[in-house]
Design an enzyme around this catalytic site. Structure first.
Site, PDB file in Angstrom:
ATOM      1  N   LYS A  41       0.833  -1.204   0.000  1.00 37.68           N
ATOM      2  CA  LYS A  41       0.000   0.000   0.000  1.00 37.68           C
ATOM      3  C   LYS A  41       0.865   1.251   0.000  1.00 37.68           C
ATOM      4  CE  LYS A  41      -4.167   1.655   2.268  1.00 37.68           C
ATOM      5  NZ  LYS A  41      -5.093   1.488   3.359  1.00 37.68           N
ATOM      6  N   SER A 127     -10.569   8.513   5.618  1.00 38.77           N
ATOM      7  CA  SER A 127      -9.173   8.876   5.371  1.00 38.77           C
ATOM      8  C   SER A 127      -8.934   9.180   3.902  1.00 38.77           C
ATOM      9  CB  SER A 127      -8.231   7.754   5.821  1.00 38.77           C
ATOM     10  OG  SER A 127      -8.251   7.621   7.222  1.00 38.77           O
TER      11      SER A 127
END
Length: 150
Positions: A41, A127
């Site tokens: 990620k 987020s």
């Protein structure tokens, strides 16, 4: 002792996360905010920054620990002797996604998942939205705790 793990990437921590954590304090003796590390990620904030944002947000709360982990959340929970996973739900999509994970975790362990609905005034915050606002030079400050500053 009732110990819960609140897992996430917290890239960055938002007021939605903060809401769930604060309300979880009334349910558990200790909450471990567990920042997951996923090598695949791409994060906007470094692991150290994410950890610092959270530690500073809860520096006066003795019932909170902030830790990092990789691998399965249930394995981390077992190492920390946590009986519960705390998760927040913003919408029906979150519920369907989180339900599948909770069922899998329950099948693989004795760890229970406890869901709290995010307060209505914060349920739209994620987020990814915060990162998009930041990338586009918008004012993100009303979406995150005061400790999240670039």
């Amino acid at each position: 002792m009732k110990r819960a793990v609140f897992p996430g990437s917290f890239d960055p921590i938002t007021l939605g996360h903060f809401d769930i954590i604060e309300r979880g304090l009334g349910l558990f003796d200790e909450i471990i905010i567990a920042i997951g590390v996923n090598a695949d990620k791409k994060y906007m904030f470094s692991l150290e920054e994410r950890k610092r944002f959270i530690e500073e947000s809860f520096k006066h709360e003795s019932k909170i620990k902030v830790m990092t982990y990789s691998g399965l959340t249930i394995d981390f929970c077992k190492k920390q002797e946590a009986e519960f996973i705390l998760r927040g739900l913003r919408n029906p999509g979150d519920f369907e996604f989180e339900k599948a994970i909770a069922h899998t975790n329950r099948k693989l362990s004795e760890i229970e998942t406890v869901f709290l609905l995010t307060s209505s005034g914060k349920s739209y915050i994620s987020s990814s939205i915060v990162r998009d606002v930041i990338r586009n030079n918008g004012d993100y400050t009303s979406l995150v705790p005061d400790t999240v500053r670039i």
